[in-house]
Enzyme design. Structure first.
Site, PDB file in Angstrom:
ATOM      1  N   LYS A 170       0.828  -1.216   0.000  1.00  0.00           N
ATOM      2  CA  LYS A 170       0.000   0.000   0.000  1.00  0.00           C
ATOM      3  C   LYS A 170       0.866   1.272   0.000  1.00  0.00           C
ATOM      4  O   LYS A 170       0.640   2.172  -0.794  1.00  0.00           O
ATOM      5  CB  LYS A 170      -0.949  -0.007   1.201  1.00  0.00           C
ATOM      6  CG  LYS A 170      -1.979  -1.137   1.124  1.00  0.00           C
ATOM      7  CD  LYS A 170      -2.948  -1.129   2.269  1.00  0.00           C
ATOM      8  CE  LYS A 170      -2.333  -1.387   3.621  1.00  0.00           C
ATOM      9  NZ  LYS A 170      -1.786  -2.722   3.848  1.00  0.00           N
ATOM     10  N   VAL A 171       1.868   1.321   0.899  1.00  0.00           N
ATOM     11  CA  VAL A 171       2.714   2.524   0.946  1.00  0.00           C
ATOM     12  C   VAL A 171       3.601   2.576  -0.297  1.00  0.00           C
ATOM     13  O   VAL A 171       3.695   3.619  -0.976  1.00  0.00           O
ATOM     14  CB  VAL A 171       3.575   2.560   2.235  1.00  0.00           C
ATOM     15  CG1 VAL A 171       4.470   3.794   2.233  1.00  0.00           C
ATOM     16  CG2 VAL A 171       2.713   2.537   3.477  1.00  0.00           C
ATOM     17  N   ARG A 254      10.505   0.161   8.761  1.00  0.00           N
ATOM     18  CA  ARG A 254      10.860  -0.256  10.113  1.00  0.00           C
ATOM     19  C   ARG A 254      12.372  -0.292  10.272  1.00  0.00           C
ATOM     20  O   ARG A 254      13.097  -0.725   9.359  1.00  0.00           O
ATOM     21  CB  ARG A 254      10.314  -1.654  10.414  1.00  0.00           C
ATOM     22  CG  ARG A 254       8.851  -1.665  10.830  1.00  0.00           C
ATOM     23  CD  ARG A 254       8.640  -0.930  12.162  1.00  0.00           C
ATOM     24  NE  ARG A 254       7.241  -0.839  12.528  1.00  0.00           N
ATOM     25  CZ  ARG A 254       6.413   0.156  12.185  1.00  0.00           C
ATOM     26  NH1 ARG A 254       6.857   1.160  11.444  1.00  0.00           N
ATOM     27  NH2 ARG A 254       5.156   0.177  12.592  1.00  0.00           N
ATOM     28  N   GLU A 283      13.582   2.838  19.613  1.00  0.00           N
ATOM     29  CA  GLU A 283      12.856   4.116  19.567  1.00  0.00           C
ATOM     30  C   GLU A 283      12.287   4.411  20.945  1.00  0.00           C
ATOM     31  O   GLU A 283      11.537   3.563  21.455  1.00  0.00           O
ATOM     32  CB  GLU A 283      11.731   4.044  18.523  1.00  0.00           C
ATOM     33  CG  GLU A 283      12.260   3.917  17.112  1.00  0.00           C
ATOM     34  CD  GLU A 283      11.140   3.859  16.050  1.00  0.00           C
ATOM     35  OE1 GLU A 283       9.959   3.996  16.416  1.00  0.00           O
ATOM     36  OE2 GLU A 283      11.477   3.695  14.876  1.00  0.00           O
ATOM     37  N   HIS A 305      10.408   8.916  13.774  1.00  0.00           N
ATOM     38  CA  HIS A 305       9.226   8.111  13.415  1.00  0.00           C
ATOM     39  C   HIS A 305       8.006   9.019  13.184  1.00  0.00           C
ATOM     40  O   HIS A 305       6.986   8.914  13.883  1.00  0.00           O
ATOM     41  CB  HIS A 305       8.931   7.076  14.507  1.00  0.00           C
ATOM     42  CG  HIS A 305       8.109   5.911  14.010  1.00  0.00           C
ATOM     43  ND1 HIS A 305       8.235   4.644  14.492  1.00  0.00           N
ATOM     44  CD2 HIS A 305       7.135   5.835  13.063  1.00  0.00           C
ATOM     45  CE1 HIS A 305       7.374   3.841  13.882  1.00  0.00           C
ATOM     46  NE2 HIS A 305       6.695   4.557  12.996  1.00  0.00           N
ATOM     47  N   ALA A 308       3.718   8.669  10.086  1.00  0.00           N
ATOM     48  CA  ALA A 308       2.253   8.709  10.178  1.00  0.00           C
ATOM     49  C   ALA A 308       1.769   9.946  10.916  1.00  0.00           C
ATOM     50  O   ALA A 308       0.573  10.086  11.158  1.00  0.00           O
ATOM     51  CB  ALA A 308       1.765   7.458  10.907  1.00  0.00           C
TER      52      ALA A 308
HETATM   53  N1  NAI Z   1       7.077   5.247   9.476  1.00  0.00           N
HETATM   54  C1  NAI Z   1       5.785   5.208   9.673  1.00  0.00           C
HETATM   55  O1  NAI Z   1       5.245   6.002  10.424  1.00  0.00           O
HETATM   56  C2  NAI Z   1       4.959   4.191   8.987  1.00  0.00           C
HETATM   57  C3  NAI Z   1       5.494   2.978   8.669  1.00  0.00           C
HETATM   58  N2  NAI Z   1       4.729   2.039   8.047  1.00  0.00           N
HETATM   59  C4  NAI Z   1       5.344   0.762   7.731  1.00  0.00           C
HETATM   60  O2  NAI Z   1       5.377   0.566   6.333  1.00  0.00           O
HETATM   61  C5  NAI Z   1       5.418  -0.819   6.055  1.00  0.00           C
HETATM   62  C6  NAI Z   1       4.582  -1.151   4.848  1.00  0.00           C
HETATM   63  O3  NAI Z   1       3.234  -0.820   5.065  1.00  0.00           O
HETATM   64  P1  NAI Z   1       2.134  -1.193   3.983  1.00  0.00           P
HETATM   65  O4  NAI Z   1       2.547  -0.750   2.643  1.00  0.00           O
HETATM   66  O5  NAI Z   1       0.849  -0.729   4.517  1.00  0.00           O
HETATM   67  O6  NAI Z   1       2.182  -2.767   4.048  1.00  0.00           O
HETATM   68  P2  NAI Z   1       1.666  -3.787   2.933  1.00  0.00           P
HETATM   69  O7  NAI Z   1       1.454  -5.054   3.653  1.00  0.00           O
HETATM   70  O8  NAI Z   1       0.558  -3.205   2.148  1.00  0.00           O
HETATM   71  O9  NAI Z   1       2.912  -3.958   1.966  1.00  0.00           O
HETATM   72  C7  NAI Z   1       4.079  -4.640   2.311  1.00  0.00           C
HETATM   73  C8  NAI Z   1       4.661  -5.183   1.036  1.00  0.00           C
HETATM   74  O10 NAI Z   1       5.927  -5.758   1.335  1.00  0.00           O
HETATM   75  C9  NAI Z   1       6.080  -6.891   0.495  1.00  0.00           C
HETATM   76  N3  NAI Z   1       7.126  -7.759   0.993  1.00  0.00           N
HETATM   77  C10 NAI Z   1       7.072  -8.618   2.045  1.00  0.00           C
HETATM   78  N4  NAI Z   1       8.246  -9.252   2.180  1.00  0.00           N
HETATM   79  C11 NAI Z   1       9.061  -8.796   1.212  1.00  0.00           C
HETATM   80  C12 NAI Z   1      10.401  -9.067   0.835  1.00  0.00           C
HETATM   81  N5  NAI Z   1      11.142  -9.955   1.518  1.00  0.00           N
HETATM   82  N6  NAI Z   1      10.922  -8.395  -0.211  1.00  0.00           N
HETATM   83  C13 NAI Z   1      10.190  -7.500  -0.893  1.00  0.00           C
HETATM   84  N7  NAI Z   1       8.904  -7.217  -0.600  1.00  0.00           N
HETATM   85  C14 NAI Z   1       8.350  -7.845   0.446  1.00  0.00           C
HETATM   86  C15 NAI Z   1       4.695  -7.504   0.489  1.00  0.00           C
HETATM   87  O11 NAI Z   1       4.524  -8.350  -0.632  1.00  0.00           O
HETATM   88  C16 NAI Z   1       3.813  -6.281   0.400  1.00  0.00           C
HETATM   89  O12 NAI Z   1       3.500  -5.952  -0.935  1.00  0.00           O
HETATM   90  C17 NAI Z   1       4.993  -1.503   7.354  1.00  0.00           C
HETATM   91  O13 NAI Z   1       6.105  -2.030   8.021  1.00  0.00           O
HETATM   92  C18 NAI Z   1       4.474  -0.392   8.195  1.00  0.00           C
HETATM   93  O14 NAI Z   1       4.594  -0.586   9.542  1.00  0.00           O
HETATM   94  C19 NAI Z   1       3.430   2.268   7.684  1.00  0.00           C
HETATM   95  C20 NAI Z   1       2.867   3.468   7.986  1.00  0.00           C
HETATM   96  C21 NAI Z   1       3.565   4.522   8.698  1.00  0.00           C
HETATM   97  O1  HPV Z   2       1.491   2.732  11.196  1.00  0.00           O
HETATM   98  C1  HPV Z   2       2.668   2.404  11.348  1.00  0.00           C
HETATM   99  O2  HPV Z   2       3.127   1.302  11.030  1.00  0.00           O
HETATM  100  C2  HPV Z   2       3.583   3.355  11.941  1.00  0.00           C
HETATM  101  O3  HPV Z   2       4.750   3.073  11.979  1.00  0.00           O
HETATM  102  C3  HPV Z   2       3.064   4.579  12.560  1.00  0.00           C
HETATM  103  O4  HPV Z   2       3.555   4.615  13.866  1.00  0.00           O
HETATM  104  P1  HPV Z   2       2.949   5.623  14.952  1.00  0.00           P
HETATM  105  O5  HPV Z   2       1.511   5.274  15.101  1.00  0.00           O
HETATM  106  O6  HPV Z   2       3.123   6.995  14.423  1.00  0.00           O
HETATM  107  O7  HPV Z   2       3.704   5.383  16.200  1.00  0.00           O
END
Ligand code: NAI
Ligand code: HPV
Length: 583
Positions: A170-171, A254, A283, A305, A308
């Protein structure tokens, strides 16, 4: 005598205590107001104020826990003694700070907000991409420091450059579209992504694995995978060596997907030009750790971090998870559970009366017949067309085990029913009867049948229970070989007896002498097939003069049913067996 309900049993009294929700992190008020309008008790604690041991101590008094990325929900927290915890809600995407497996074992539902902060995370990635390309933070700090440094801070353009995206979920997908908007070429690495979706996003190349060719090709690399065994340390110093010296790497997923030590060394040695990092293995970053070194590195644009942390994303995730919590605490099912099969709310509403019926049938089975192992659960009529029967299966397991054990201290539900059934050696063949409405008084009915002998013989030959729903009320229409019609509620005394004159008076007298109030009484005679069997006679030609007179007497009772009362009833003339059932 035909079955007749003399008076209805009492309905259970509602609980007076309000469910409590612990929120030890910052949550946007939009969701909180949903909780208060649902009359739930909210305990908001300032972020970072609860130590792990304080959380462990507090958790047994809460029904729900709402967290973000800072709270570690360990198996200890999830299995705290006397816990009432039903749901852990993650106001965000990543659930790597929750021991989901331990939650599943305990029957605790874990929900998240799968898409509430996706745009925020993608935009933050683009912000870091541009900030690293154009030295924004260094320019800002230098100017604020009274300097005017232009030649030292020359950047690079992103348009026309190649961005590698590891994890096109998704991201990653949103990042791809935004990067394409900036004129970049996008290359995806994801073993599970759909090539069609990638193509739609404008990704020119999709690879299943990160290889040397990708590493050598990209000008920017960003990771958007969850933290998994396969993604921890996905890039180490060795991989950075294979990249262009001008390359920049980004991480808004992450901490740990890039090996932090390897990345610091790669930056020190000039193997790559820079990094934009939002997430760290510790963190807040631990003093003296590689995470701290990375966050302070002059070639790194670091943020604490913040992926979001936008007003909009926080509203979204807060509303998403609070809605789920309200629904779960109301006894409904979640739509975004990480550890429970998906069921749509309208589907669940339709099944709810049958969930109630089947749980009671399971509990009636165990208390009346004894504990069985192999069952057949047959859905008749309209219910036979239901494909997602998970809630019904879970209800049966709950009913079967809850009266004889506390399932290891766990609440049996849709999350852990399969696991608990397996642990207890219970198997259920679910059948969808193709009998349409034929022979059914009600649109849908359910039959529960044992396929094996019970552990303890109870003297009942046919271990069958049939039930149906009328409006929201549930009824038992068959118990053993008897045609009944009673509501399975409250405390029941079920007597297997010879239906002879004076029996009702005798039983009523004994029960009354023990100070027990009878709320309803019903006599259930042999059903059609059983009556026919008596008419046809036994195969060996012997006569069973009593068989035709066998009946069940079902009494709804109020008060403390003692062993003495049961003994006295058992000894009464013509009583074959008796069971005490609490539903
Ligand atoms: N920094 C922040 O505040 C935020 C961080 N995140 C993090 O972003 C990450 C992704 O989120 P989404 O896109 O919603 O997840 P998602 O589940 O929609 O996408 C993850 C993708 O990674 C792929 N994947 C899994 N293993 C893999 C590998 N070994 N090599 C390549 N691709 C692989 C999957 O096939 C999937 O398409 C999560 O860890 C989430 O926690 C999300 C939102 C905010
Ligand atoms: O949604 C995620 O995976 C995030 O990493 C967001 O983290 P937070 O809710 O801002 O502590």
């Amino acid at each position: 005598m035909s079955p007749s309900a003399l008076s209805p049993p009492p309905s259970p009294s509602p609980s007076s205590s309000r469910p409590r929700i612990l929120i030890p992190e910052k949550l946007s008020p939009e969701g909180l107001s949903l909780l208060s309008s649902a009359n739930l008790d909210i305990d908001l604690r300032p972020p970072g104020s609860l130590t792990p041991s304080a959380l462990l101590e507090l958790i047994p008094s809460y029904h729900a826990l709402i967290i973000r990325s800072e709270t570690k929900v360990t198996s200890q927290v999830l299995s705290a003694p006397s816990s009432k915890l039903k749901v852990v809600a993650r106001a965000g995407v990543g659930v790597d700070n929750i021991d989901v497996e331990a939650a599943t074992k305990q029957g605790i539902i874990v929900v998240n907000s799968p898409s509430g902060n996706i745009r925020a995370a993608a935009e933050h990635t683009i912000a870091l991409l541009l900030a690293t390309a154009r030295n924004i933070p260094r320019g800002d700090a230098s100017l604020k420091g009274g300097k005017w440094e232009r030649s030292k801070l020359v950047g690079i353009e992103v348009g026309g450059k190649t961005l590698g995206i590891i994890g096109l979920g998704k991201v990653g997908f949103q990042v791809a579209r935004m990067a394409i908007g900036l004129g970049m070429n996008v290359l995806g690495v994801d073993p599970y992504a759909s090539p069609e979706i990638a193509k739609r996003a404008g990704v020119t190349e999709l690879r299943p694995k990160l290889d040397d060719e990708v590493l050598g090709k990209v000008d920017f690399l960003t990771v958007h995978t969850p933290l998994l065994a396969s993604t921890v340390g996905l890039l180490k110093e060795e991989e950075f060596k294979k990249m262009k010296k001008s390359a920049r790497v980004l991480n808004v997923a992450r901490g740990g997907v890039y090996d932090e030590e390897g990345l610091v060394r790669a930056l020190d040695e000039g193997l790559i030009a820079g990094a934009g990092i939002d997430v760290f293995t510790s963190e807040p970053v631990k003093s003296g750790s590689w995470a701290e070194k990375l966050s302070k590195h002059e070639k790194v644009v670091s943020t604490p971090h913040l992926g979001a942390s936008t007003v909009e994303a926080q509203e979204n995730v807060s509303v998403d998870v609070c809605r789920e919590v309200v629904e779960i605490l109301r006894g409904g099912l979640p739509t975004a559970a990480v550890n429970a099969p998906l069921i749509l709310p309208e589907e669940y509403r339709r099944l709810q009366p049958f969930v109630n019926l089947i749980e009671r049938m399971g509990s009636l089975y165990t208390q009346h017949f004894g504990s069985g192992r192999r069952f057949e659960l047959v859905y008749h009529g309209e219910l036979a067309s239901i494909t997602n029967t998970r809630p019904l299966f879970a209800a049966l397991i709950k009913g079967l085990v809850s009266s004889i054990s506390d399932a290891g201290g766990r609440d049996v539900n849709i999350v852990n029913a399969t696991l608990i059934a397996k642990e207890r050696g219970i198997s259920v063949d679910e059948k969808h009867a193709g009998d349409g409405n034929s022979g059914l008084t009600y649109a849908s009915a359910v039959t529960l049948k044992s396929l094996s002998s019970t552990e303890e013989s109870t003297g009942f030959d046919e271990q069958v229970i049939e039930g149906y729903v009328s409006g929201k009320q549930v009824f038992i229409s068959k118990l053993d070989k008897f045609a009944a019609n009673f509501q399975p509620e409250g405390t029941l005394l079920i007597l297997h007896n010879y239906d002879e004159p004076g029996k009702i008076g005798n039983v009523g007298g004994v029960v009354g002498r023990h100070g027990i109030n009878i709320t309803f009484m019903q006599v259930a005679g042999l059903n059609r097939e059983a009556r026919q069997a008596v008419v046809d006679g036994p195969v060996d030609g012997t006569e069973n003069k009593h068989a035709a007179k066998e009946a069940l007497m079902i009494l709804g009772v109020d008060g403390d049913v003692t062993e003495e009362l049961l003994d006295e009833l058992k000894k009464s003339e013509g009583i074959l067996d008796i069971s005490l059932v609490r539903l």
